[in-house]
Write a protein that holds these residues in place. Structure first.
Motif, PDB file in Angstrom:
ATOM      1  N   THR A  67      35.156  42.043  32.953  1.00 39.06           N
ATOM      2  CA  THR A  67      36.499  41.682  33.388  1.00 39.06           C
ATOM      3  C   THR A  67      37.390  42.908  33.209  1.00 39.06           C
ATOM      4  O   THR A  67      37.009  43.854  32.526  1.00 39.06           O
ATOM      5  N   ASN A  69      39.791  43.234  31.288  1.00 42.50           N
ATOM      6  CA  ASN A  69      40.046  43.405  29.857  1.00 42.50           C
ATOM      7  C   ASN A  69      38.967  44.249  29.175  1.00 42.50           C
ATOM      8  O   ASN A  69      39.227  44.914  28.180  1.00 42.50           O
ATOM      9  N   ARG A  72      39.884  48.111  29.119  1.00 38.03           N
ATOM     10  CA  ARG A  72      41.087  48.608  28.440  1.00 38.03           C
ATOM     11  C   ARG A  72      40.758  49.622  27.360  1.00 38.03           C
ATOM     12  O   ARG A  72      39.782  49.465  26.635  1.00 38.03           O
ATOM     13  N   VAL A  77      44.199  47.474  23.633  1.00 38.99           N
ATOM     14  CA  VAL A  77      43.618  46.325  22.941  1.00 38.99           C
ATOM     15  C   VAL A  77      44.406  46.068  21.661  1.00 38.99           C
ATOM     16  O   VAL A  77      44.770  44.934  21.354  1.00 38.99           O
ATOM     17  N   GLY A  80      47.568  44.282  22.052  1.00 35.62           N
ATOM     18  CA  GLY A  80      47.456  42.893  22.502  1.00 35.62           C
ATOM     19  C   GLY A  80      47.723  42.702  23.983  1.00 35.62           C
ATOM     20  O   GLY A  80      48.053  41.589  24.405  1.00 35.62           O
ATOM     21  N   GLU A  82      46.878  41.915  27.652  1.00 37.52           N
ATOM     22  CA  GLU A  82      45.846  41.265  28.464  1.00 37.52           C
ATOM     23  C   GLU A  82      46.077  41.688  29.911  1.00 37.52           C
ATOM     24  O   GLU A  82      47.183  41.533  30.442  1.00 37.52           O
ATOM     25  N   SER A  84      44.869  41.609  34.055  1.00 30.39           N
ATOM     26  CA  SER A  84      44.164  40.806  35.051  1.00 30.39           C
ATOM     27  C   SER A  84      43.872  41.593  36.321  1.00 30.39           C
ATOM     28  O   SER A  84      43.156  41.104  37.179  1.00 30.39           O
TER      29      SER A  84
END
Length: 156
Positions: A67, A69, A72, A77, A80, A82, A84
């Motif tokens: 994905t 994520n 990253r 990370v 925090g 997220e 898409s």
């Protein structure tokens, strides 16, 4: 003229003549020679194959979906964020609504994040704008002009 004298050899000559091998002695000599050659070949084979052994457990296949994520950097990370979407390339890169991972190319001059919390890896881009998000992380060169970035990380 001087007369040459022959020296007598201290070794006595055998009166028996050459030794004759019986068929059994020939077979034994052949078996011993074949054993020595086979042992030498086996030793060489073991020495060669011992170097290139691959255990059966070292080869495997693993299929796993990724994905955005998973791509990253650790700085994003830790903050925090997220993401898409992954956006990259071009001279001017503009993120979309939501969390973006924006990756600059070698030719990127300007990056503008979208309205979400973005993770921007600017590289050598001259201008970086985090956009409308409140928690954007911008990673770029020491000379980049960074605005609207909650966290600025400058790399040489």
């Amino acid at each position: 003229m001087a007369r040459q004298t022959r020296r007598r050899s201290s070794r006595r000559r055998s009166k028996r003549g050459p030794v004759r091998l019986t068929p059994a002695m020939r077979a034994a000599a052949f078996a011993i020679g074949a054993t020595v050659v086979a042992f030498g070949l086996l030793t060489s084979l073991v020495a060669v194959t011992g170097v290139i052994q691959i255990g059966p457990s070292t080869i495997s296949t693993k299929l796993e979906s990724m994905t955005p994520n998973d791509l990253r950097p650790s700085e994003c990370v830790g903050a925090g964020i997220e993401v898409s979407h992954v956006t990259s390339g071009g001279v001017n890169v503009v993120g979309v609504a939501g969390g973006d991972l924006i990756l600059a190319s070698q030719d990127t001059a300007t990056i503008v994040g979208g309205t979400g919390n973005d993770c921007i890896v600017a590289g050598q881009a001259a201008q970086v704008d985090g956009g409308g998000g409140a928690n954007d992380v911008c990673i770029g060169s020491a000379t980049a002009a960074m605005v609207n970035c909650a966290t600025q990380i400058r790399v040489p």
